[in-house]
Design an enzyme around this catalytic site. Structure first.
Site, short mmCIF file in Angstrom:
data_model
loop_
_atom_site.label_atom_id
_atom_site.label_comp_id
_atom_site.label_asym_id
_atom_site.label_seq_id
_atom_site.Cartn_x
_atom_site.Cartn_y
_atom_site.Cartn_z
N HIS A 176 0.82 -1.21 0.00
CA HIS A 176 0.00 0.00 0.00
C HIS A 176 0.85 1.26 0.00
CE1 HIS A 176 -4.31 -1.38 0.90
NE2 HIS A 176 -3.61 -2.46 0.52
N VAL B 87 1.03 3.59 -4.32
CA VAL B 87 0.33 4.88 -4.38
C VAL B 87 1.20 5.97 -4.99
CG1 VAL B 87 -0.88 6.64 -3.06
CG2 VAL B 87 -1.21 4.22 -2.52
N ASP C 56 7.98 5.34 -0.41
CA ASP C 56 8.55 6.48 0.31
C ASP C 56 8.05 6.57 1.74
OD1 ASP C 56 5.92 7.18 -0.09
OD2 ASP C 56 6.33 9.18 -0.89
N SER D 121 5.23 7.10 2.82
CA SER D 121 4.22 8.15 3.03
C SER D 121 2.99 7.60 3.75
CB SER D 121 3.81 8.78 1.70
OG SER D 121 3.31 7.81 0.80
N GLU E 201 -2.72 9.29 4.43
CA GLU E 201 -3.14 8.18 3.57
C GLU E 201 -3.88 7.12 4.38
OE1 GLU E 201 0.07 6.59 1.16
OE2 GLU E 201 0.88 8.60 0.84
N HIS F 127 -1.64 -12.90 -1.28
CA HIS F 127 -2.88 -13.26 -0.60
C HIS F 127 -2.88 -14.69 -0.09
CE1 HIS F 127 -5.46 -9.88 -2.62
NE2 HIS F 127 -4.65 -9.43 -1.67
N THR F 128 -1.76 -15.36 -0.20
CA THR F 128 -1.65 -16.72 0.36
C THR F 128 -1.57 -16.69 1.88
OG1 THR F 128 -0.46 -18.82 0.16
CG2 THR F 128 0.89 -16.85 0.25
N ASP G 261 -6.58 -17.58 2.26
CA ASP G 261 -6.23 -18.86 1.63
C ASP G 261 -6.77 -19.97 2.53
OD1 ASP G 261 -5.06 -21.19 0.71
OD2 ASP G 261 -2.99 -20.49 0.92
N SER H 147 -3.83 -23.17 3.44
CA SER H 147 -2.68 -22.99 4.35
C SER H 147 -2.55 -21.50 4.66
CB SER H 147 -1.40 -23.53 3.71
OG SER H 147 -1.21 -22.96 2.43
#
Length: 350
Positions: free
Chosen positions: A73, A77, A81, A83, A95, A202-203, A248, A251
């Site tokens: 994330h 964007v 850095d 941020s 943010e 996303h595992t 997931d 596992s």
């Protein structure tokens, strides 16, 4: 139908064949970064972070996904850095208040700040929060069973944060289709293989129900396995349920290739996940990773190194923040702030 099958098989072959050419290669690094940036100024940097995260993740394995997501994330964007770490005191809303960032784990921010204190206690104000976040993301992968890789270092911290619109327009929403995923990443110089490999993050981790209940109510998404959907409905009985489920199902706490096996069984949680298998442009890549974990690891590492260099600030750009949640003060140093920071440094030693 035949042409689609042939296209998928060819794509699998191309992806698998690329292993021969990329196996011994690392992506080029941008000017200003180095594989050994802190060798003199903070030689124990990576061991300080690894030792602390071993304990943090052993105590709560969920923090690994939180730290990995924080890096994503941040980078997507306005570049890597840090941020996303700035609070509202830097002027205007941060943010963190943007809708896609509301579910970032609060503990992740605290872990980064704890690491910052420990590093400053040994090396002074030598290491940027951006580099700490990048190393923490890598270690989160390693400490949950995933591949190890070198992280190019030398990033500086940004002086400003992105607007809410910029945050929304640069992050991939869970309801995005593959076209949106590919377009968003292509705009950052990342290709389809990078897109599918990075989605493999996303595992590990969890999701709030509200990120996918549009696939359950009022009608079930036809690309979702029925048994899987019924189990999700038990965890998320309403569209606005505040519960969470594992990303997931096979596992959830191990960084492996089972996420792709989920997709092949129509058990991807988000539209942005499952559509990678539905869409013929990426289906072959998903299949390749599902049957070859080593290939997934290799492509994930390449994607992470490329993503970790997006719009980085180096050299005289940006700054090395004394605190990750605020910019360095341009004016005269406030005595109360100095006392607070000295106390924080000493507390990090115990």
């Amino acid at each position: 139908m035949v042409s689609t099958t042939i296209a998928s098989l060819l794509l699998v072959f191309v992806v698998s064949s690329s292993l021969i050419f990329i196996e011994a290669q690392r992506p080029a690094i941008v000017k200003g970064l180095s594989w050994s940036f802190y060798q003199s100024s903070c030689p124990r940097l990576e061991s300080i972070i690894r030792k602390r995260l071993e304990k943090q993740i052993k105590d709560d394995v969920g923090q690994a996904a939180g730290l990995l997501r924080l890096h994503f994330h941040d980078c997507f964007v306005q570049g890597c850095d840090s941020s996303v770490l700035l609070d509202g005191s830097a002027g205007g809303p941060s943010e963190q208040t943007a809708i896609p960032n509301l579910t970032l784990r609060k503990k992740s921010f605290k872990i980064i700040d704890d690491l910052r204190k420990r590093i400053q206690a040994e090396c002074g104000q030598a290491v940027s929060c951006s580099d700490i976040t990048a190393i923490a993301a890598r270690d989160s992968v390693v400490l949950t069973g995933g591949p190890s890789y070198d992280v190019p270092l030398g990033r500086k911290d940004g002086l400003n944060f992105a607007t809410e619109n910029a945050t929304i327009n640069n992050l991939v929403a869970p309801f995005a289709n593959t076209t949106t995923v590919l377009d968003r990443l292509a705009a950052k110089g990342l290709d389809a293989i990078d897109a599918v490999a990075l989605s493999g993050a996303h595992t590990i981790g969890i999701s709030h129900c509200t990120s996918f209940t549009d696939r359950l109510y009022p009608n079930q998404d036809s690309t979702m396995d029925k048994t899987f959907a019924n189990n999700l409905k038990r965890s998320c009985p309403t569209t606005d349920s505040n519960n969470t489920v594992n990303m997931d199902i096979r596992s959830p706490n191990v960084f492996d290739n089972k996420y792709y096996v989920d997709l092949m069984n129509r058990q991807g949680l988000f539209t942005s996940d499952q559509d990678l298998y539905t869409d013929r442009r990426t289906r072959g890549i998903v299949t390749s990773f599902a049957v070859n974990q080593s290939l997934f690891y290799e492509k994930f590492v390449i994607g992470m190194i490329k993503m970790g260099q997006l719009n980085v600030l180096t050299g005289g750009q940006g700054e090395i923040r004394n605190r990750c949640d605020r910019r360095n003060k341009d004016k005269k140093v406030d005595i109360a702030t100095v006392v607070e920071e000295v106390e924080e440094t000493f507390s990090a030693l115990f």
